[in-house]
Scaffold this motif. Structure first.
Motif, PDB file in Angstrom:
ATOM      1  N   ARG A 215       0.807  -1.345   0.177  1.00 22.35           N
ATOM      2  CA  ARG A 215      -0.018  -0.003  -0.091  1.00 22.35           C
ATOM      3  C   ARG A 215       0.979   1.230  -0.032  1.00 22.35           C
ATOM      4  N   PHE A 216       1.944   1.304   0.749  1.00 19.22           N
ATOM      5  CA  PHE A 216       2.846   2.372   0.924  1.00 19.22           C
ATOM      6  C   PHE A 216       4.109   2.165   0.058  1.00 19.22           C
ATOM      7  N   TRP A 217       4.465   3.135  -0.523  1.00 18.36           N
ATOM      8  CA  TRP A 217       5.911   3.178  -1.258  1.00 18.36           C
ATOM      9  C   TRP A 217       6.911   2.937  -0.312  1.00 18.36           C
ATOM     10  N   SER A 218       7.210   3.548   0.757  1.00 18.16           N
ATOM     11  CA  SER A 218       8.125   3.164   1.672  1.00 18.16           C
ATOM     12  C   SER A 218       8.110   1.687   2.119  1.00 18.16           C
ATOM     13  N   ASP A 219       7.173   1.091   1.975  1.00 16.14           N
ATOM     14  CA  ASP A 219       7.168  -0.406   2.444  1.00 16.14           C
ATOM     15  C   ASP A 219       7.629  -1.452   1.411  1.00 16.14           C
ATOM     16  N   LEU A 220       7.888  -0.999   0.163  1.00 15.38           N
ATOM     17  CA  LEU A 220       8.486  -1.751  -0.797  1.00 15.38           C
ATOM     18  C   LEU A 220       9.737  -2.310  -0.557  1.00 15.38           C
ATOM     19  N   PRO A 221      10.086  -3.636  -0.665  1.00 15.26           N
ATOM     20  CA  PRO A 221      11.435  -3.942  -0.634  1.00 15.26           C
ATOM     21  C   PRO A 221      12.314  -3.488  -1.817  1.00 15.26           C
ATOM     22  N   SER A 222      13.558  -3.484  -1.527  1.00 17.03           N
ATOM     23  CA  SER A 222      14.365  -3.104  -2.782  1.00 17.03           C
ATOM     24  C   SER A 222      14.108  -3.859  -4.074  1.00 17.03           C
ATOM     25  N   PRO A 223      14.476  -3.107  -5.309  1.00 16.36           N
ATOM     26  CA  PRO A 223      14.499  -3.680  -6.450  1.00 16.36           C
ATOM     27  C   PRO A 223      15.372  -4.891  -6.521  1.00 16.36           C
ATOM     28  N   GLY A 224      16.400  -4.654  -6.054  1.00 16.32           N
ATOM     29  CA  GLY A 224      17.404  -5.675  -6.227  1.00 16.32           C
ATOM     30  C   GLY A 224      17.003  -6.987  -5.548  1.00 16.32           C
ATOM     31  N   VAL A 225      16.464  -6.989  -4.208  1.00 16.45           N
ATOM     32  CA  VAL A 225      15.925  -8.191  -3.652  1.00 16.45           C
ATOM     33  C   VAL A 225      14.857  -8.838  -4.672  1.00 16.45           C
ATOM     34  N   VAL A 226      13.769  -8.158  -5.104  1.00 14.20           N
ATOM     35  CA  VAL A 226      13.002  -8.758  -5.888  1.00 14.20           C
ATOM     36  C   VAL A 226      13.640  -9.268  -7.296  1.00 14.20           C
ATOM     37  N   GLY A 227      14.635  -8.612  -8.028  1.00 15.40           N
ATOM     38  CA  GLY A 227      15.260  -9.122  -9.039  1.00 15.40           C
ATOM     39  C   GLY A 227      15.987 -10.444  -8.850  1.00 15.40           C
ATOM     40  N   THR A 228      16.725 -10.198  -7.801  1.00 17.86           N
ATOM     41  CA  THR A 228      17.581 -11.508  -7.578  1.00 17.86           C
ATOM     42  C   THR A 228      16.753 -12.604  -7.184  1.00 17.86           C
ATOM     43  N   ARG A 229      15.648 -12.515  -6.236  1.00 17.04           N
ATOM     44  CA  ARG A 229      14.747 -13.666  -6.157  1.00 17.04           C
ATOM     45  C   ARG A 229      14.247 -14.337  -7.413  1.00 17.04           C
ATOM     46  N   ALA A 230      13.751 -13.504  -8.205  1.00 19.00           N
ATOM     47  CA  ALA A 230      13.299 -14.174  -9.676  1.00 19.00           C
ATOM     48  C   ALA A 230      14.516 -14.668 -10.333  1.00 19.00           C
ATOM     49  N   GLY A 231      15.541 -14.167 -10.530  1.00 17.99           N
ATOM     50  CA  GLY A 231      16.581 -14.811 -11.101  1.00 17.99           C
ATOM     51  C   GLY A 231      17.014 -16.254 -10.534  1.00 17.99           C
ATOM     52  N   HIS A 232      17.012 -16.442  -9.168  1.00 14.41           N
ATOM     53  CA  HIS A 232      17.388 -17.530  -8.557  1.00 14.41           C
ATOM     54  C   HIS A 232      16.200 -18.576  -8.861  1.00 14.41           C
ATOM     55  N   ARG A 233      15.192 -18.063  -8.797  1.00  9.83           N
ATOM     56  CA  ARG A 233      14.066 -19.137  -9.053  1.00  9.83           C
ATOM     57  C   ARG A 233      14.045 -19.571 -10.420  1.00  9.83           C
ATOM     58  N   ALA A 234      14.437 -18.802 -11.627  1.00  8.51           N
ATOM     59  CA  ALA A 234      14.574 -19.450 -12.837  1.00  8.51           C
ATOM     60  C   ALA A 234      15.340 -20.350 -12.951  1.00  8.51           C
ATOM     61  N   ALA A 235      16.739 -19.954 -12.286  1.00  9.80           N
ATOM     62  CA  ALA A 235      17.951 -20.698 -12.554  1.00  9.80           C
ATOM     63  C   ALA A 235      17.633 -22.165 -11.704  1.00  9.80           C
ATOM     64  N   ALA A 236      16.970 -22.099 -10.643  1.00 11.59           N
ATOM     65  CA  ALA A 236      16.891 -23.358  -9.765  1.00 11.59           C
ATOM     66  C   ALA A 236      15.741 -24.506 -10.802  1.00 11.59           C
ATOM     67  N   LEU A 237      15.331 -23.857 -11.627  1.00 10.48           N
ATOM     68  CA  LEU A 237      14.443 -24.827 -12.484  1.00 10.48           C
ATOM     69  C   LEU A 237      15.026 -25.628 -13.741  1.00 10.48           C
ATOM     70  N   LEU A 238      16.323 -25.011 -14.035  1.00 10.60           N
ATOM     71  CA  LEU A 238      17.200 -25.863 -15.092  1.00 10.60           C
ATOM     72  C   LEU A 238      17.339 -27.290 -14.973  1.00 10.60           C
TER      73      LEU A 238
END
Length: 448
Positions: free
Chosen positions: A202-225
């Protein structure tokens, strides 16, 4: 947000409906402003900004109802809209259950501001959104094995919802939302795998950092290889926290008043019976501070309130709006939802499920051999019997440890048999509207 007088505009709609002969009417006004940016391959792929106000009017003549919507706010257009919807209602079939709430049923809602649903901060500019999206893309691209970031996107929105009815109810509240989402691809050619990560607040200040979100997406994709096919047979299955909400969602669908009233629910005769293991509560709480689905009142002006849908594993309540409540001879539970142009129907808000005391890793070790599901493709659920079949992917477990990813598998079972066996982990995400921990489930057939 624009400066339109929501209450005045809604009252204008109500008065126009009265002049045309409506017995009852309710008007909805929704103003929204949003901005979104997407990047891919290091380049700006899309940038959008939108601002609009829409109006909706529902009228009731006797036991007939109709609804219309428009974005034309001119006085002449409002009058024409009212005339049209009243004419539609006169031609509509009888609906014995339609009608607004009695005046004594509305009111008593909490102060919308106390729920902190709207971030007072100004909308971030497109340059800020783009910079955050690029940061998320860079983080995903830096994960070993990731060969492409399909898209990294950021968004921000705020809307104001107002409802006015001829029974005297009048209410309004404002909500904001912001998000970061990344879809990453690992591998090359036919061996590519895709996964994603997203966060919304709801609040902009509550969002996690973009780096955390991007890293999580990358690790999830790589784990499926290099996925393999699992053996076929009956195995325990862990629904990862990412997808466990869907399992509880099937239960919520079965206790929805629309399904129960039609007799098209596998839980239609289960009121007061054990449907989950002892110790499990399923709580609906529309009053959670900054909650994803929080609201001070429902679409029919009924005050929001916290309540147990399931207590100690026993079903306590249906999910009802006014119409389904009347059909079942019960009071509404304040669960009406409505789009700008539709009629109300039941739906839930924030859902919380009792967590366990063990981690997901603990459940994996205790399972020994079986499947962890992290995503689904398609579904075949028989709403009357609860027969269950879904395409899935995830990870195979041997000796209490993940040994390889799996995909293109089918899970089959029966929801009435599955849900009483669930064992919960302690990893529910409190930021989700349906917050459910990872769940270990027995009684499923895995097919490769």
């Amino acid at each position: 947000m624009n400066d339109i007088d929501h209450i005045g505009l809604a009252a204008q709609l109500i008065e126009a409906a009265r002049r045309e002969g409506a017995d009852q009417a309710d008007a909805m006004v929704v103003s929204a402003i949003s901005s979104a940016v997407g990047v891919a391959g290091g380049s700006l792929e899309e940038a959008e900004r939108a601002e609009a106000t829409d109006i909706g009017l529902r009228v009731i003549l006797g036991k007939r109802q109709a609804s219309v919507s428009s974005s034309d706010l001119r006085e002449a257009a409002v009058s024409e809209m009212a005339a049209r919807v009243v004419a539609m209602a006169r031609a509509a079939p009888d609906d014995p259950w339609c009608g607004l709430a009695d005046p004594g049923e509305t009111g008593g809602a909490v102060d919308a501001a106390s729920l902190e649903l709207s971030d007072p901060a100004e909308m971030p500019g497109p340059d800020v959104l783009e910079a955050l999206a690029r940061e998320a893309e860079d983080a995903a691209s830096a994960v070993p094995g990731v060969t492409q970031v399909e898209q990294a996107a950021t968004s921000w929105s705020r809307d104001r919802v107002t409802i006015v009815q001829t029974n005297g109810f009048s209410g309004s509240y404002t909500r904001s939302s912001c998000s970061i989402a990344v879809s990453a691809i690992a591998g090359d050619g036919l061996a590519r795998e895709r996964d994603w990560a997203a966060e919304t607040r709801r609040f902009w200040s509550d969002l996690p950092s973009p780096g955390v979100v991007g890293t999580r997406a990358g690790h999830r994709a790589a784990a499926l290889l290099s996925p393999r096919r699992p053996p076929s047979g009956n195995f325990p299955v862990i629904y990862d926290e990412r997808v466990a909400g869907g399992l509880i969602g099937h239960m919520l669908g079965a206790i929805n008043g629309s399904s129960v009233a039609r007799g098209a629910s596998w839980l239609r005769d289960a009121m007061g019976r054990q449907i989950l293991p002892a110790g499990f509560d399923v709580i609906e709480d529309p009053l959670i501070l900054r909650g994803r689905a929080s609201r001070p009142f429902d679409a029919e002006g009924i005050a929001a309130a916290r309540r147990n849908l399931v207590e100690n594993g026993v079903l306590q309540s249906w999910v009802l709006d006014l119409a389904t409540g009347r059909q079942l001879g019960m009071r509404t539970t304040g669960n009406a939802r409505r789009g700008i142009s539709g009629t109300p129907s039941p739906g839930t808000t924030n859902i919380r499920v009792t967590q366990g005391s063990r981690t997901r890793d603990d459940l994996v070790r205790e399972m020994g051999r079986g499947l962890i599901v992290t995503s689904f493709i398609g579904a075949s659920i028989n709403p009357t019997t609860g027969a269950y079949s879904r395409g899935a992917s995830g990870f195979w477990v041997e000796g209490g440890e993940i040994v390889h990813p799996v995909n293109e598998i089918t899970l089959a079972g029966s929801l009435p048999e599955m849900l009483p066996t669930i064992v919960a982990a302690n990893d529910a995400d409190p930021e989700k509207a349906v917050s459910v921990p990872s769940l270990l489930v027995e009684g499923l057939t895995v097919g490769a």
